[in-house]
Design a protein around this motif. Sequence first.
Motif, PDB file in Angstrom:
ATOM      1  N   GLU A 178     -44.223 -60.716 -11.709  1.00  0.00           N
ATOM      2  CA  GLU A 178     -44.468 -62.054 -12.248  1.00  0.00           C
ATOM      3  C   GLU A 178     -43.468 -62.373 -13.356  1.00  0.00           C
ATOM      4  OE1 GLU A 178     -49.234 -61.865 -12.125  1.00  0.00           O
ATOM      5  OE2 GLU A 178     -48.394 -63.435 -13.391  1.00  0.00           O
ATOM      6  N   GLU A 179     -43.279 -61.441 -14.252  1.00  0.00           N
ATOM      7  CA  GLU A 179     -42.383 -61.708 -15.384  1.00  0.00           C
ATOM      8  C   GLU A 179     -40.929 -61.829 -14.956  1.00  0.00           C
ATOM      9  OE1 GLU A 179     -43.375 -62.867 -18.131  1.00  0.00           O
ATOM     10  OE2 GLU A 179     -45.440 -62.472 -17.562  1.00  0.00           O
ATOM     11  N   LEU A 180     -40.510 -61.055 -13.969  1.00  0.00           N
ATOM     12  CA  LEU A 180     -39.144 -61.228 -13.471  1.00  0.00           C
ATOM     13  C   LEU A 180     -38.962 -62.639 -12.911  1.00  0.00           C
ATOM     14  CD1 LEU A 180     -38.348 -57.801 -11.759  1.00  0.00           C
ATOM     15  CD2 LEU A 180     -37.563 -58.650 -13.974  1.00  0.00           C
ATOM     16  N   ALA A 181     -40.007 -63.168 -12.306  1.00  0.00           N
ATOM     17  CA  ALA A 181     -39.935 -64.526 -11.764  1.00  0.00           C
ATOM     18  C   ALA A 181     -40.081 -65.578 -12.867  1.00  0.00           C
ATOM     19  CB  ALA A 181     -41.015 -64.722 -10.707  1.00  0.00           C
ATOM     20  N   TRP A 182     -41.164 -65.500 -13.656  1.00  0.00           N
ATOM     21  CA  TRP A 182     -41.451 -66.544 -14.654  1.00  0.00           C
ATOM     22  C   TRP A 182     -40.486 -66.497 -15.837  1.00  0.00           C
ATOM     23  CZ3 TRP A 182     -44.241 -69.690 -12.132  1.00  0.00           C
ATOM     24  CH2 TRP A 182     -45.335 -69.297 -11.380  1.00  0.00           C
ATOM     25  N   ARG A 183     -40.468 -65.383 -16.534  1.00  0.00           N
ATOM     26  CA  ARG A 183     -39.662 -65.293 -17.762  1.00  0.00           C
ATOM     27  C   ARG A 183     -38.249 -64.791 -17.498  1.00  0.00           C
ATOM     28  NH1 ARG A 183     -44.658 -67.310 -18.904  1.00  0.00           N
ATOM     29  NH2 ARG A 183     -45.491 -65.404 -18.081  1.00  0.00           N
ATOM     30  N   GLY A 184     -37.990 -64.319 -16.302  1.00  0.00           N
ATOM     31  CA  GLY A 184     -36.636 -63.927 -15.927  1.00  0.00           C
ATOM     32  C   GLY A 184     -35.926 -65.088 -15.266  1.00  0.00           C
ATOM     33  N   TYR A 185     -36.119 -65.222 -13.968  1.00  0.00           N
ATOM     34  CA  TYR A 185     -35.403 -66.228 -13.189  1.00  0.00           C
ATOM     35  C   TYR A 185     -35.704 -67.665 -13.635  1.00  0.00           C
ATOM     36  CZ  TYR A 185     -33.969 -69.184  -9.345  1.00  0.00           C
ATOM     37  OH  TYR A 185     -33.401 -70.191  -8.611  1.00  0.00           O
ATOM     38  N   LEU A 186     -36.974 -68.047 -13.661  1.00  0.00           N
ATOM     39  CA  LEU A 186     -37.318 -69.439 -13.936  1.00  0.00           C
ATOM     40  C   LEU A 186     -36.964 -69.851 -15.366  1.00  0.00           C
ATOM     41  CD1 LEU A 186     -38.375 -71.850 -12.423  1.00  0.00           C
ATOM     42  CD2 LEU A 186     -40.697 -71.200 -13.070  1.00  0.00           C
ATOM     43  N   THR A 187     -37.162 -68.962 -16.328  1.00  0.00           N
ATOM     44  CA  THR A 187     -36.773 -69.288 -17.704  1.00  0.00           C
ATOM     45  C   THR A 187     -35.273 -69.508 -17.789  1.00  0.00           C
ATOM     46  OG1 THR A 187     -38.648 -68.138 -18.696  1.00  0.00           O
ATOM     47  CG2 THR A 187     -36.709 -68.420 -20.081  1.00  0.00           C
ATOM     48  N   THR A 188     -34.501 -68.660 -17.152  1.00  0.00           N
ATOM     49  CA  THR A 188     -33.043 -68.823 -17.155  1.00  0.00           C
ATOM     50  C   THR A 188     -32.657 -70.151 -16.493  1.00  0.00           C
ATOM     51  OG1 THR A 188     -32.758 -66.425 -17.093  1.00  0.00           O
ATOM     52  CG2 THR A 188     -30.861 -67.769 -16.447  1.00  0.00           C
ATOM     53  N   LEU A 189     -33.303 -70.473 -15.387  1.00  0.00           N
ATOM     54  CA  LEU A 189     -33.016 -71.712 -14.677  1.00  0.00           C
ATOM     55  C   LEU A 189     -33.351 -72.955 -15.527  1.00  0.00           C
ATOM     56  CD1 LEU A 189     -32.194 -72.876 -11.843  1.00  0.00           C
ATOM     57  CD2 LEU A 189     -34.655 -72.916 -11.340  1.00  0.00           C
ATOM     58  N   LEU A 190     -34.482 -72.907 -16.223  1.00  0.00           N
ATOM     59  CA  LEU A 190     -34.951 -74.065 -16.998  1.00  0.00           C
ATOM     60  C   LEU A 190     -34.465 -74.071 -18.445  1.00  0.00           C
ATOM     61  CD1 LEU A 190     -38.644 -74.158 -15.739  1.00  0.00           C
ATOM     62  CD2 LEU A 190     -36.744 -75.628 -15.018  1.00  0.00           C
TER      63      LEU A 190
END
Length: 166
Positions: free
Chosen positions: A27-39
């Motif tokens: 979850e964190e790789l997706a939310w705070r990793g990828y998605l945070t970087t994207l947004l």
Amino acid sequence: MGTGRCPGSDSHPSGRHGVHAPGGWREELAWRGYLTTLLAPRGFAATTALIGGLWALWHLPLILALASAGELDGRDVMAKTVDLLLAAVLVSALRYLSGSVWPAVFAHALFNNLFQMVQYNFMEPLREMPAGGYWGYMAISWTIWLIVDAVLVTWVYRTTGGRLPK
């Protein structure tokens, strides 16, 4: 009741062995990793609010399933959603302050394990509390969360200006 296992341990994939950490890192790789970087160009507040809302929605089917199975009280649906929104600020702040997803992964694992252990081993089960005690507990918990979140948000803006370190 009194089974010695965490509620939902049979139905929650990460809780089959009493440990709720395995799914948290993904979850964190997706939310705070990828998605945070994207947004990240949107800034800390917008990114955190959007991901926090999505994170709460992500957990809602599980929370509703546990409530419909009788493992959670109906009032827990709202309470756990608020908890997730408040926790989202903390894990996002860790991501922004560190520039790394790993403190968020650690925090997620800590929430899932430490809070479950305390709640189910050292406290009166929340579902058995009368409304006044339940909502009093939630008010104290949410006040603490809000104080911690306010300190972290202030720290994020003073340290990073609300921008994700590269």
